[in-house]
Design an enzyme around this catalytic site. Structure first.
Site, short mmCIF file in Angstrom:
data_model
loop_
_atom_site.label_atom_id
_atom_site.label_comp_id
_atom_site.label_asym_id
_atom_site.label_seq_id
_atom_site.Cartn_x
_atom_site.Cartn_y
_atom_site.Cartn_z
CE LYS A 1 3.60 27.87 -6.22
NZ LYS A 1 3.59 26.60 -6.79
CE1 TYR B 1 -21.91 4.85 -11.69
CE2 TYR B 1 -21.00 6.42 -10.16
CZ TYR B 1 -21.78 6.07 -11.21
OH TYR B 1 -22.80 7.10 -11.47
C1 LIG Z 1 9.19 28.55 -6.85
C2 LIG Z 1 8.27 28.26 -5.50
N1 LIG Z 1 8.63 28.55 -4.13
C3 LIG Z 1 7.92 28.19 -3.21
C4 LIG Z 1 6.91 27.43 -3.32
C5 LIG Z 1 6.25 26.75 -2.18
O1 LIG Z 1 6.28 25.48 -1.78
P1 LIG Z 1 5.68 24.71 -0.41
O2 LIG Z 1 4.33 24.75 -0.66
O3 LIG Z 1 6.31 23.44 -0.71
O4 LIG Z 1 6.11 25.60 0.49
C6 LIG Z 1 6.66 26.73 -4.54
C7 LIG Z 1 5.41 25.66 -4.69
O5 LIG Z 1 5.30 24.93 -5.50
C8 LIG Z 1 7.48 27.37 -5.70
O6 LIG Z 1 6.97 26.58 -6.83
#
Ligand SMILES: Cc1ncc(COP(=O)(O)O)c(C=O)c1O
Length: 359
Positions: free
Chosen positions: A35, A255
């Site tokens: 994602k 800055y």
């Molecule tokens: C439901 C869920 N599963 C898995 C993950 C993956 O997490 P990570 O990047 O800590 O492995 C996330 C990330 O936020 C998540 O929201």
């Protein structure tokens, strides 16, 4: 043309990290979490590089549809599920698997059009108090989904851990007990662990692990790096020097004049700033690599630039020379500490104008 701000994405490192994850969780299948543009690495590129994974996890339907439009055929799980009937129909047509976490989604699936049929992950809220059902509501949702013609049998079972990166807290053990109790006797596959639990709580690996950060070669644990777990950094963020200048003691930089030279100083200006996703919160002293040598950020990060104290760099930097902000040779976890944040935000925060180059 050499980019002034670019990321290099190391395909071999991404694949290597997937293999490391498979070794760490040999009995589990892997839902590779890509994602948020694969944590800044590039959604479609990551999906293609990870073609041997068992499934891909995305948060939103748009992400899943972009993958299908690019020809990705790997099973895709929508970790936030769908919002309305339009999304449900689109998800079914694209063969997505859905996380179901609220009563509205259960009702929607119960009344879904006859051509809708998909795999579902029912989410238990085992204590994070974000998404999912608790107690009796979890069992009621399970019963309703098991009756729904739109839902393939059996319903799969999942939860998410709030504090697995802090194994010293009792929270994870409590959540694991809660999940075991709520799902006892139910059929279906189970998924609990994302990156931190995958390493820190091997008993939580279950049928499916859901790693995100580990894939990209970073550690979810403060004070350690991906290399400590056999991982390789996938993203290297780099820039180039666009000016070099000499200061006398007392000169102020940037800055607010936040940084003052305490000695005759050679300064290099790199063409990267918070407009590229480099954190403005990075403190003076944050390490950067100039010509492969360690140097330190001096003063506040600007939108398009930052100043670097290169006085002690052996090979005198000149205009055009490369600067590495994190990645190969400089762990993003280290920069995250200097910027008072976590590696997740740094990787995800890469902005659109940064050129991505897959190698
Ligand atoms: C439901 C869920 N599963 C898995 C993950 C993956 O997490 P990570 O990047 O800590 O492995 C996330 C990330 O936020 C998540 O929201």
């Amino acid at each position: 043309m050499t980019p002034l701000a670019g990321v290099t994405i190391d395909t071999a490192a991404l694949r290597h990290n997937l293999q490391v994850i498979r070794r760490l969780a040999p009995k589990s299948r892997v839902m590779a979490v890509i994602k948020a543009n694969a944590y800044g690495h590039g959604l479609v590129g990551a999906a293609r590089a990870l073609s041997t994974t068992d499934a891909l996890g995305v948060a939103r339907i748009d992400e899943g549809l972009a993958l299908r439009a690019a020809g990705v055929e790997t099973p895709i799980v929508l970790l936030d599920g769908v919002l309305d009937l339009e999304q449900l129909n689109a998800a079914a047509a694209a063969h997505f698997h859905l996380v179901v976490h609220n009563p509205e989604q259960v009702d929607m699936l119960g009344a879904a059009p006859p051509d809708v049929r998909l795999e579902v992950w029912l989410k238990l809220d085992s204590g994070m108090n974000r998404l999912g059902f608790k107690g009796e509501a979890f069992h009621a949702a399970h019963a309703a989904l098991s009756r729904a013609a739109a839902v393939k049998s059996p319903v799969h079972l999942m939860t998410h851990l709030a504090s697995a990166d802090m194994p010293e807290l009792p929270t994870t053990a409590e959540q694991l007990l809660e999940f075991a109790a709520a799902t006892r006797g139910l059929p279906g596959e189970r998924s609990v662990a994302s990156s931190a639990a995958l390493i820190g709580f091997p008993n939580a690996q279950a049928d499916w692990v859901r790693p995100g950060l580990l894939l990209y070669g970073a550690s979810p644990f403060r004070g350690s790096t991906g290399a400590d777990h056999g991982l390789r950094p996938v993203m290297t963020l780099s820039s180039r020097i666009i000016a070099v200048k000499d200061l006398v003691a007392g000169d102020q930089v940037g800055y607010g004049g936040d940084w003052t030279a305490t000695r005759p100083t050679r300064l290099a200006i790199a063409a990267i700033g918070y407009g590229d996703g480099y954190p403005r919160s990075a403190a003076s002293g944050t390490p950067v690599l100039v010509n492969g040598e360690h140097a330190a950020l001096a003063g506040r990060v600007s939108m398009d630039m930052m100043a670097i104290d290169v006085t002690d760099v052996q090979r005198l930097p000149k205009v055009g020379d490369p600067v590495v902000l994190w990645g190969e040779g400089l762990p993003v976890e280290e920069v995250a500490i200097w910027a008072d944040t976590i590696p997740y935000t740094l990787l995800c925060g890469i902005s659109q104008r940064v050129t991505t180059n897959w190698v």
